[in-house]
Write an enzyme that holds these catalytic residues in place. Sequence first.
Site, PDB file in Angstrom:
ATOM      1  N   GLU A 334       0.936  -1.313  -0.096  1.00 38.71           N
ATOM      2  CA  GLU A 334      -0.017  -0.119  -0.031  1.00 38.71           C
ATOM      3  C   GLU A 334       0.842   1.102   0.062  1.00 38.71           C
ATOM      4  O   GLU A 334       1.522   1.547   1.104  1.00 38.71           O
ATOM      5  CB  GLU A 334      -0.869  -0.115   1.190  1.00 38.71           C
ATOM      6  CG  GLU A 334      -2.167   0.826   1.178  1.00 38.71           C
ATOM      7  CD  GLU A 334      -1.761   2.294   1.617  1.00 38.71           C
ATOM      8  OE1 GLU A 334      -1.512   3.147   0.727  1.00 38.71           O
ATOM      9  OE2 GLU A 334      -1.711   2.688   2.756  1.00 38.71           O
ATOM     10  N   CYS A 368      -3.034   8.865   3.432  1.00 35.08           N
ATOM     11  CA  CYS A 368      -2.795   8.105   1.979  1.00 35.08           C
ATOM     12  C   CYS A 368      -4.061   8.294   1.091  1.00 35.08           C
ATOM     13  O   CYS A 368      -3.846   8.163  -0.027  1.00 35.08           O
ATOM     14  CB  CYS A 368      -2.507   6.788   2.257  1.00 35.08           C
ATOM     15  SG  CYS A 368      -3.698   5.724   3.027  1.00 35.08           S
TER      16      CYS A 368
END
Length: 629
Positions: A334, A368
Site C-alpha cells: 500500500e 494516504c
Amino acid sequence: MPFYSAIFHPLRTLNLWLENDANASVFDVVFLFSVFSAFGIWLVFDRYQRKHNNPVPFTWDAPDPADPMWKSVVIKNANLKSHLEYPDLMPLQHPDRDYITSYDPASNLHIGTFHADTRADIEDKILKARAAQETWRLSTFQERRRVMRSLLKWLVDNQDVCARVACRDTGKTLVDAALGEVITTCSKLEWMINHGEEALKTETRHSNLMLCYKTSEVIYEPKGVATAIVSWNYPLHNAWSPIIAALFSGNSVVIKCSEHVQWSTSWFVGAVQQCLFTCGFPEDAVQLVCCWPDQVEALTRSPLIKHITFIGSEEVGRKVAVAATEHLTPVTLELGGKDPAIILPGTDLKRWISIWMRGVFQNAGQNCIGIERLIVHSSQYDALYEMFCERVAKLRLGSVLAPTAEGYINTVDMGCMVTAARFQNFQDFIFEAQNEGAQIDIGGKPADHVVTESNTYFQPTVVGDVDPKMELAQKEMFAPIATIIRYDDISEAVEIANGTRYGLGASVFGPHQDTCLEVARELDCGMVSINDFGVFYVNQDLPFGGNKASGYGRFGGPEGLRALTNPKSVMYDRWPSLIQTGIPKVLDYPIRSLIKSRDFVEGLIVLLYGDTYRTRFNGLLQLSNAARR
C-alpha cells in the site's frame, strides 16, 4: 385444545395437563415439553456462549507523556538522532547498540530514548513469533473472537488515552486521532468479530457433472509468521490493523514500526500482548521491531516470514518487493496516492465544502487517501477557490497537548507534521507552480508558531489554477495543500484524474448519483467514494488497496484476510460406500487399443460438453460402444 393454542398459550396447556383435562391431548403435552426443553437448551447454550465470548478485561497503564500537563526536556532542532547531541537522554550504554529518540514533534518535548533492534534481535523475535504461532494456530474462531472482543472493549474504554498517545507522538489533533485511529480500528475489530470466521471457514465449492459424486472444499490455513512494515501517520491503526488480521487468521505477526513513532507503537503493541496473555495465549505471537532502515532486510529477506504487508512510500515499497523475491514471499504493498475529487457541474459547493476541507486537511494532509487534487468545472472554479481561501485562513495550528495555564486541552484545527524534512520540497513545488501561473493567496510556507519552538508546522495552503502537468499535481505531497484544477468537460476531468502514476482512492461529487457512478467506473483506482470522502475504509468488509504505483494486493475485507492464508483444495467422495473413482478397462494401463481408448474419451467429452441433448446422447452411444469392444 388445538395445536396452535399450545404455541401461543403454553402455560394454559400446562395447566390443562396438570388438571387432567381431556382437551389437553398427548400431542399438545409432547409439544409443550419440546418447547420447554428447547428453551432450556438455548439458555444453557447462551450461558456457555456468554461465558466463553465475553471480553476479558485487562489493564494497560497509560504512559506518563499522555498527560496533557506533562513536561519534559525540550530538544531544540529536534531530529531522529537528537540523543547524540544530548548524552543525558541516553539509556544504559551499550557499545554495539544504536538508539532511537522519540519526541513530540508539535512541541519538541523529549518522550524517550530506546535501543534500536539489531539484526540478531530481529531474528530472535521472528523465532519467538514462530514458536508462539504453533500454539496460537490451534485456537478456535471462538477463542480468537474473544481476543478481538477484549481488544475492542479495551479500546473503547481507553479511547481518550489512546488518542492522546497518538497525538503525543505525531502532533495530530484529538479529533484526527479519534477519526483516523480509534473509529477505524473499532470498525476493523467489529468486522472481524462478526464476519471474520465467515471469510476463513472451510468453503464448499461447485462441482461439475463428471465429478458430481465428489465434494469439493477449500480450507484456509494460516501461513505462519507474517510481518507488517508500517508508516508513522497513524501509529495505533497502522499497528493494530495488520495485527488483528494476522491473529484472526491464525498467524503470528512481527510489526516493524517507523522510527518516528517508536514510543507510541511500543505502547499500543504492548496492549495487544497484554490482552493475549490475559486471555491465556502466548504474548510472543505479537512482536515489535524498532530499528533503523538498514536493518529491515532481516525481516524482508527472512525465510521464516511467510507474508509481508508494507505501508509506505513507493521508493521503499520497491525495495521491499525486491527483497521478498529471495524466498518468493508474498507481498501486499500500500504505497502513495494522489487522490482526486471530481466535482461535477452543478454541484452544490456549500453542501460539500466541509467534506473537502476534512479530506484535504485531516491529519495535516498526512493521509494516504486524503484528497490531493480538487478537479472542478471552470464555471465553479472561482467560487470554490474563494470558499477554500476563506475557510483555510481561519484554521488554527497548535498542539492539543501543550500545557496551558488553565490546565485545559488546547482547541486547534490542525496539528503539525511528523517531520519538517520535506518542507523545502513543498516550497519548491509551490514556487514552481506559482511561476507557471498558479494562484496562491493562502499559505505556501512553514508556520512560525507563537508558542512552541517546533519547526514542524506548515501553513495550510490553497493553490489554484494548477496545471495537471505541474509537479504539484503529479507527485504525492502528503501535506496540508489544497490543489485546485479546472476542467471544461467531464471526459477531461476523468483524464486529469487518471493522469498521474498513482491509483489509490478517489471521490466523485455531483447532483446526480447515476452520473457520479458512471464517472467512478472510468477512474483507474482501487476505491471510490460517491459524494463522500474515504468512507470505503470505514466499511471493513471492503478490500483496501490501489493500482499502478499505489501498489498491489489488498488488505481489509475477506480478500485481505485470505491473503494471510494458504488456500488448500480438498476433494473427497460424497457417498464413499456407493461410488468412487474407477478406471475403465479401456483406459487402464497398459492401453490395449489406442483406437478404442480414444473413441471412449471422445464420447465422454461429447456426453459432458455437447451443445444439444441429441449430441450428448450420441456421445453416450460412442462411449458405450468403445467400452464394449
